[in-house]
Design a protein around this motif. Structure first.
Motif, mmCIF file in Angstrom:
data_model
loop_
_atom_site.group_PDB
_atom_site.id
_atom_site.type_symbol
_atom_site.label_atom_id
_atom_site.label_comp_id
_atom_site.label_asym_id
_atom_site.label_seq_id
_atom_site.Cartn_x
_atom_site.Cartn_y
_atom_site.Cartn_z
ATOM 1 N N LYS A 91 -11.608 14.787 1.131
ATOM 2 C CA LYS A 91 -12.611 14.178 0.872
ATOM 3 C C LYS A 91 -13.451 13.432 1.976
ATOM 4 O O LYS A 91 -14.475 13.237 2.022
ATOM 5 N N PHE A 92 -12.666 12.936 2.900
ATOM 6 C CA PHE A 92 -12.808 12.290 4.232
ATOM 7 C C PHE A 92 -12.816 13.364 5.244
ATOM 8 O O PHE A 92 -12.418 12.794 6.460
ATOM 9 N N GLY A 93 -13.236 14.571 5.313
ATOM 10 C CA GLY A 93 -13.621 15.315 6.540
ATOM 11 C C GLY A 93 -12.307 15.746 7.259
ATOM 12 O O GLY A 93 -11.200 16.365 6.206
ATOM 13 N N ASP A 94 -12.329 15.882 8.292
ATOM 14 C CA ASP A 94 -11.226 16.617 9.216
ATOM 15 C C ASP A 94 -10.143 15.375 9.721
ATOM 16 O O ASP A 94 -9.473 15.714 10.635
ATOM 17 N N ALA A 95 -10.167 14.211 8.885
ATOM 18 C CA ALA A 95 -9.196 13.237 9.321
ATOM 19 C C ALA A 95 -7.710 13.626 9.083
ATOM 20 O O ALA A 95 -6.731 13.316 9.965
ATOM 21 N N VAL A 96 -7.392 14.597 8.301
ATOM 22 C CA VAL A 96 -6.202 14.704 8.194
ATOM 23 C C VAL A 96 -6.230 16.666 7.945
ATOM 24 O O VAL A 96 -6.981 17.087 6.869
ATOM 25 N N PHE A 129 -1.689 8.470 6.431
ATOM 26 C CA PHE A 129 -3.257 8.273 6.659
ATOM 27 C C PHE A 129 -3.730 7.610 5.392
ATOM 28 O O PHE A 129 -4.569 6.699 5.857
ATOM 29 N N LEU A 130 -3.656 7.811 4.356
ATOM 30 C CA LEU A 130 -3.952 7.382 3.155
ATOM 31 C C LEU A 130 -3.568 5.682 3.097
ATOM 32 O O LEU A 130 -4.537 4.861 2.473
ATOM 33 N N VAL A 131 -2.565 5.623 3.501
ATOM 34 C CA VAL A 131 -1.746 4.140 3.521
ATOM 35 C C VAL A 131 -2.420 3.343 4.380
ATOM 36 O O VAL A 131 -3.077 2.379 4.159
ATOM 37 N N GLY A 132 -2.681 3.998 5.631
ATOM 38 C CA GLY A 132 -3.619 3.393 6.726
ATOM 39 C C GLY A 132 -4.930 2.939 6.125
ATOM 40 O O GLY A 132 -5.305 1.863 6.568
ATOM 41 N N GLN A 133 -5.721 3.980 5.564
ATOM 42 C CA GLN A 133 -7.063 3.534 5.136
ATOM 43 C C GLN A 133 -6.922 2.607 4.105
ATOM 44 O O GLN A 133 -7.848 1.810 4.077
ATOM 45 N N ALA A 138 -12.476 5.226 2.256
ATOM 46 C CA ALA A 138 -11.272 5.679 1.472
ATOM 47 C C ALA A 138 -10.688 4.463 0.616
ATOM 48 O O ALA A 138 -10.045 5.062 -0.481
ATOM 49 N N SER A 139 -10.476 3.474 1.107
ATOM 50 C CA SER A 139 -10.033 2.319 0.278
ATOM 51 C C SER A 139 -10.900 2.178 -1.196
ATOM 52 O O SER A 139 -10.120 2.066 -2.034
ATOM 53 N N LYS A 140 -12.062 2.068 -0.992
ATOM 54 C CA LYS A 140 -12.973 2.095 -2.157
ATOM 55 C C LYS A 140 -12.761 3.273 -2.963
ATOM 56 O O LYS A 140 -12.640 2.775 -4.171
ATOM 57 N N TYR A 141 -12.818 4.274 -2.626
ATOM 58 C CA TYR A 141 -12.636 5.518 -3.461
ATOM 59 C C TYR A 141 -11.070 5.287 -4.188
ATOM 60 O O TYR A 141 -11.208 5.797 -5.325
ATOM 61 N N LEU A 142 -10.158 5.202 -3.296
ATOM 62 C CA LEU A 142 -8.686 5.066 -3.785
ATOM 63 C C LEU A 142 -8.793 4.048 -5.136
ATOM 64 O O LEU A 142 -7.986 4.379 -6.149
ATOM 65 N N GLN A 143 -9.409 2.966 -4.903
ATOM 66 C CA GLN A 143 -9.311 1.836 -5.764
ATOM 67 C C GLN A 143 -9.949 2.202 -7.232
ATOM 68 O O GLN A 143 -9.384 2.002 -7.929
ATOM 69 N N LYS A 144 -11.353 2.810 -6.872
ATOM 70 C CA LYS A 144 -11.868 3.393 -8.073
ATOM 71 C C LYS A 144 -11.222 4.535 -8.949
ATOM 72 O O LYS A 144 -10.979 4.768 -10.167
ATOM 73 N N TYR A 145 -10.391 5.515 -7.955
ATOM 74 C CA TYR A 145 -9.690 6.454 -8.708
ATOM 75 C C TYR A 145 -8.277 5.980 -9.384
ATOM 76 O O TYR A 145 -8.339 6.478 -10.534
ATOM 77 N N LEU A 146 -7.725 4.873 -8.778
ATOM 78 C CA LEU A 146 -6.651 4.422 -9.565
ATOM 79 C C LEU A 146 -7.030 3.422 -10.970
ATOM 80 O O LEU A 146 -6.299 3.900 -11.872
ATOM 81 N N ASP A 147 -8.178 2.907 -11.000
ATOM 82 C CA ASP A 147 -8.454 2.186 -11.986
ATOM 83 C C ASP A 147 -8.820 3.448 -12.943
ATOM 84 O O ASP A 147 -8.605 2.978 -14.345
ATOM 85 N N LYS A 148 -9.563 4.463 -12.773
ATOM 86 C CA LYS A 148 -9.889 5.335 -13.819
ATOM 87 C C LYS A 148 -8.785 5.824 -14.105
ATOM 88 O O LYS A 148 -8.628 6.310 -15.431
ATOM 89 N N LYS A 149 -7.661 6.266 -13.454
ATOM 90 C CA LYS A 149 -6.540 7.034 -13.893
ATOM 91 C C LYS A 149 -5.849 6.474 -14.644
ATOM 92 O O LYS A 149 -5.111 7.099 -15.816
ATOM 93 N N ALA A 163 0.932 -1.364 0.107
ATOM 94 C CA ALA A 163 -0.109 -0.025 -0.092
ATOM 95 C C ALA A 163 0.605 1.104 0.023
ATOM 96 O O ALA A 163 0.398 2.265 -0.741
ATOM 97 N N CYS A 164 1.959 1.265 0.537
ATOM 98 C CA CYS A 164 2.885 2.344 0.793
ATOM 99 C C CYS A 164 3.647 2.828 -0.439
ATOM 100 O O CYS A 164 3.181 3.882 -0.816
ATOM 101 N N PRO A 165 4.039 1.908 -1.178
ATOM 102 C CA PRO A 165 4.732 2.337 -2.523
ATOM 103 C C PRO A 165 3.593 2.454 -3.673
ATOM 104 O O PRO A 165 3.823 3.327 -4.371
#
Length: 439
Positions: free
Chosen positions: A32-37, A49-53, A61-72, A13-15
């Motif tokens: 997009k996920f409020g005041d977490a960061v 934070f994003l690696v942990g999610q 956050a994991s679902k959104y990141l998955q869709k974002y990377l697939d689209k990009k 996840a980190c790399p």
């Protein structure tokens, strides 16, 4: 095959986050996920934070990141999805990495369903070492930047010296410009004198050319008068033509009105003819029903012509069979059209409904084929198979359909009438001929 998700690659996840997302994308996704960061957090804190999610199963956050990377990186995903061979995957990775394209191919390999752990670790090792090399390059860039800053200070001092020299040059340039302006004023005076002399010479030339100009003017005036006369003649001719066109338009309007009146008369006559044909058809049907042979007396009347009794409903009060039609193949077996199917090939499509109504008045069913304009010859064979007789108007049918009908009726021994026209009266005569009782 199901592609691997971020949860399946939790150890990478980190790399993945650090390589496949820019700092701006990392910040935008965290917001997009409020005041977490918080906004004041460092880039490293947002990355952590994003690696942990990403390691949390089914987290938003994991679902959104998955869709974002697939689209990009959908282009790279399609490229790597086409192969399952490890050697081919290594070749694609090496080709894209050597070209400097690392993020997209890295995500495509990490999510590939058939990529082995050995291949993933090799690629991870390359990306990891690449980050170290990038860090070393950044440190070298910082040292180079320090040297460039020192050089910039030296360049600034040299620039100040150049400015001083430039000021002195500007002063010299202004002095020279002032001298040039004085020379320009003297030259302008000379030019004005030359212009006055030129004007004097032009006036002398114009005076000497006045006679020639007058002659040209007279010639042009004569030509203008001639053109005016021709224009007047042309306008008169145009007026006559316009009057002629108006008369022709009036005649055309009158002709169209007369044609409309004739069309109305023709429509009325066709309606009257249709009604008369309907009465005649009803009489023929009644006549055929009256002369149906008695099953018990077939032997008594087989060889003798039939004569109507006093109760015969024929219009003439009695009926006779045409001796010339005896044994003709144009008559249906048993006489009459009741319950028969007549195939009409060709004709006018606008009259098909009237054809069928007229056939109903003769007690038969009319099926239609357009003669090859839209319907196929295969459909014509099907209709010929279920028809008891065929009518074909020779003025409104293709030669191919007409020849086909002739051959089929000759081979199947079916009655065929080649009507002269496709009108309703012609069809009525053909149906009457088919329904006439055979002697």
């Amino acid at each position: 095959m199901q592609r691997k998700t971020l949860n399946d690659n939790a150890e990478f996840a980190c790399p993945i986050v650090g390589t496949c997302l820019t700092i701006a994308e990392l910040r935008r996704i965290c917001r997009k996920f409020g005041d977490a960061v918080p906004e004041a957090a460092s880039d490293y804190e947002a990355h952590v934070f994003l690696v942990g999610q990403a390691k949390i199963t089914a987290s938003p956050a994991s679902k959104y990141l998955q869709k974002y990377l697939d689209k990009k990186y959908r282009k790279e995903l399609r490229m790597f999805w086409k192969t399952e061979d490890e050697a081919e995957l290594r070749r694609l990775w090496r080709e894209r990495a050597d070209a400097g394209d690392v993020p997209g191919p890295f995500w495509a390999l990490m999510s590939h369903p058939t990529a082995t752990n050995e291949l993933l670790r090799d690629v991870y090792g390359e990306v990891h070492m690449l980050s170290h090399r990038v860090g070393a390059a950044n440190r070298a860039d910082l040292a180079k930047l320090s040297r460039l800053e020192d050089k910039l200070a030296e360049t600034a001092a040299a620039l100040e010296d150049s400015k001083l020299v430039l000021r002195q040059a500007v002063s010299v340039w202004k002095t020279r410009c002032r001298q040039a302006m004085e020379e320009l004023a003297a030259e302008r005076t000379k030019r004005q004198a030359a212009e006055r002399e030129r004007i004097s010479l032009r006036e002398a030339i114009e005076n000497s050319a006045v006679a020639a100009v007058r002659r040209d003017r007279d010639i042009l005036r004569d030509q203008l008068m001639e053109l005016a006369d021709r224009l007047q003649t042309t306008e008169a001719e145009a007026g006559r033509q316009a009057l002629l066109l108006e008369r022709m338009h009036a005649d055309l309007t009158k002709t169209r009105q007369e044609l409309a009146d004739r069309d109305s008369e023709v429509a009325a006559l066709e309606a009257s003819l249709f009604a008369a044909l309907g009465e005649a058809a009803a009489a023929h049907a009644a006549h055929a029903e009256h002369h149906i042979d008695d099953p018990d007396g077939l032997g008594d009347h087989h060889d003798q012509p039939h004569a109507c009794t006093g109760d015969c409903p024929c219009p003439a009060g009695g009926c006779r069979r045409d001796p010339a039609a005896a044994g003709s193949s144009l008559h249906l077996v048993g006489g009459g059209l009741a319950g028969k199917r007549v195939l009409y090939v060709g004709g006018r499509s606008s009259l098909v409904s009237h054809y069928k109504v007229l056939a109903e008045k003769f007690g038969c069913e009319l099926i239609h084929h357009d003669g090859g304009r839209e319907q196929s010859s295969h459909r014509l064979w099907e209709l010929l198979g279920c028809a008891d007789a065929v009518v074909c108007p020779v003025d409104c049918v293709s030669h191919e359909a007409c020849s086909l009908v002739k051959q089929a009726c000759k081979g199947c021994l079916k009655p065929l009438i080649l009507a002269r026209s496709s009108g309703l009266s012609s069809l009525a005569r053909s149906l009457a001929e088919l329904g006439a009782p055979a002697q």
